[in-house]
Design an enzyme around this catalytic site. Structure first.
Site, short mmCIF file in Angstrom:
data_model
loop_
_atom_site.label_atom_id
_atom_site.label_comp_id
_atom_site.label_asym_id
_atom_site.label_seq_id
_atom_site.Cartn_x
_atom_site.Cartn_y
_atom_site.Cartn_z
N HIS A 60 50.63 -5.08 3.22
CA HIS A 60 49.55 -5.06 2.25
C HIS A 60 49.72 -3.86 1.32
CE1 HIS A 60 46.83 -7.97 4.29
NE2 HIS A 60 47.52 -7.58 5.35
N HIS A 104 54.28 -9.04 7.06
CA HIS A 104 53.88 -8.82 5.67
C HIS A 104 53.29 -7.43 5.54
CE1 HIS A 104 50.35 -10.52 7.71
NE2 HIS A 104 49.58 -9.91 6.81
#
Length: 138
Positions: A103, A101
């Site tokens: 940010h 992932h």
């Protein structure tokens, strides 16, 4: 490929509700439930890849283009002064959920999001060691 025990797989595929900012066939972008700043978002691939090392090149390319698109839009929405685009690999690098992932952290003048490190110095020995070893791998 999905991991049925992965919370981010479930969120990315809509099994767990989220504040979705964007979705396509490969990714979902959501607002982070534990934001470093107002508007902190996460880009989640719908397939499970533990980290950047495992993410296919085509998805990595698409991810960075999506990051650019999202921070451009979110800067207009939030009126922030800048953005950190952060991606951690491995526990020692701060990764806590082992599903790739990215940010997207909006930054505001004088905020206290606290992202940074102590600046060191590149020694000649380290430079030569790294340059020599990287050439051996290629």
């Amino acid at each position: 490929m999905r991991d049925d025990n992965c919370i981010f797989c479930k969120i990315a595929n809509g099994e767990i509700p989220s504040a979705t900012l964007y979705e396509d066939e490969d990714f979902r972008v959501i607002l982070d439930l534990g934001p470093a700043a107002k508007g902190h978002a996460l880009i989640l691939p719908k397939e499970h890849y533990p980290n950047l090392y495992e993410l296919p090149d085509e998805l990595a390319k698409k991810d960075i283009v999506l990051a650019k698109k999202m921070i451009t839009k979110m800067t207009r929405v939030l009126g922030c002064d800048g953005y950190n685009v952060v991606q951690n690999n491995g526990a020692s690098a701060g990764q806590t959920v082992f599903h790739f992932h990215m940010h997207l952290i909006p930054r505001y003048e004088n905020d206290d999001a606290g992202f940074g490190w102590n600046i060191g110095e590149l020694s000649d020995a380290d430079k030569e060691d790294i340059l020599t070893k990287i050439k051996e791998i290629n």
